[in-house]
Scaffold this active site. Structure first.
Site, short mmCIF file in Angstrom:
data_model
loop_
_atom_site.label_atom_id
_atom_site.label_comp_id
_atom_site.label_asym_id
_atom_site.label_seq_id
_atom_site.Cartn_x
_atom_site.Cartn_y
_atom_site.Cartn_z
CB SER A 80 31.15 38.43 39.84
OG SER A 80 30.11 38.94 40.66
CE LYS A 224 32.27 40.14 35.82
NZ LYS A 224 32.84 40.67 37.06
N GLY A 226 35.85 38.08 40.42
CA GLY A 226 34.80 37.56 41.28
C GLY A 226 35.20 37.73 42.73
#
Length: 286
Positions: A80, A224, A226
């Site tokens: 992600s 971010k 993942g």
């Protein structure tokens, strides 16, 4: 010399480190712009994972790295964290008009691997909310709207990892078709922060803003995460972003790997914050 995603700065570091490993009895050997900090390994060991961490001090041009070889030479699926690039391309091409654009829920009830219903995904979402809750279905639809040829153009333009899409435009960042080194990921967010990517300023500003998760009087933490499965079946946990104190950005990447029974989803942020605190961040003292 500013950092770039080409890994040029770390080439001397790799050579010197390898020499050090080959010559017995020599300790503390590192080039001037890289500090190899093995003390950070305890945070990985406590959680029964292996991995790498790197922090780049943009003002000093200096790296702090744990597990340099994994950082520079090993490539993994972005999972992600690819939502950074997917967002940039979607906005640049107009497939997503802005961060407030809603993509309606398709009515399919998703279930997480632990059996919990993905309630945050199973609804109509804006891009900024989909980015926050890391909604895979939203970004799969964005990728389908972008299309394979356009997606490939931008992967090539960015020199993103191995540039490989493979068979499906809506899952290549999840199925190990696309891989990227931690070094390249750090370089990408550094360029995003300074507006140096080949996208409109507006586009980069939107994505940069979406990455900010904690904005306090002492620091800004933007990232971010993942989560994915490697080709060997291990779980990969990722965090990429920056921490900013006194208007001074420091860029980081965290890459972890462990068994499927580990709580990797929650572990990543705790591990990241433990490391940042040891390095003197998150207390407004930098």
């Amino acid at each position: 010399m500013p950092y770039t995603a080409s890994s040029a700065l770390l080439q001397p570091a790799k050579k010197i480190l390898l020499v050090c490993l080959l010559i017995a009895g020599i300790a503390g050997c590192s080039p001037n712009n890289v500090s190899v900090d093995d003390s950070l390994g305890k945070y990985f060991e406590q959680r029964h994972v292996r991995g790498t961490f790197a922090l780049f001090d943009n003002g000093q041009g200096h790296f702090t790295v744990y597990n340099l070889l994994r950082y520079r030479d090993s490539a993994y699926l972005p999972a992600s964290t690819f939502k950074i690039v997917n967002s940039l391309i979607g906005l640049q091409t107009g497939r997503v008009s802005n961060e407030k654009m809603v993509i309606p829920w398709d009515g399919v009830v998703r279930i997480f691997p632990n059996g919990d219903t993905a309630k945050a995904w199973n609804q109509d979402l804006t891009m900024e909310k989909a980015f926050e809750v890391s909604a895979v279905p939203y970004y799969q639809e964005v990728a389908r709207r972008i299309g394979k040829d356009t997606m490939q153009f931008w992967l090539d333009s960015l020199h993103y990892g191995n540039h490989t899409i493979g068979g499906r435009v809506d899952s290549f960042w999840l199925d190990n078709s696309l891989t990227i080194t931690p070094d390249e990921q750090l370089g990408l967010v550094k360029r995003l922060y300074f507006g140096q990517l080949p996208f409109q300023k507006r586009v980069q500003d939107i994505v940069k803003k979406m990455m900010v998760r904690e904005n306090t009087s002492k620091y800004i933490l933007a990232y971010k995460g993942g989560l994915g499965t490697s080709g060997n079946g291990n779980e990969i946990g990722l965090m990429v972003g920056w921490v900013e104190e006194n208007r001074h950005p420091y860029f980081f990447v965290l890459n972890t790997e462990g068994g499927r029974d580990l709580p990797m989803a929650n572990m990543r942020l705790d591990l990241l914050k433990d490391i940042l605190k040891q390095l003197g961040f998150l207390e407004g003292k930098r």
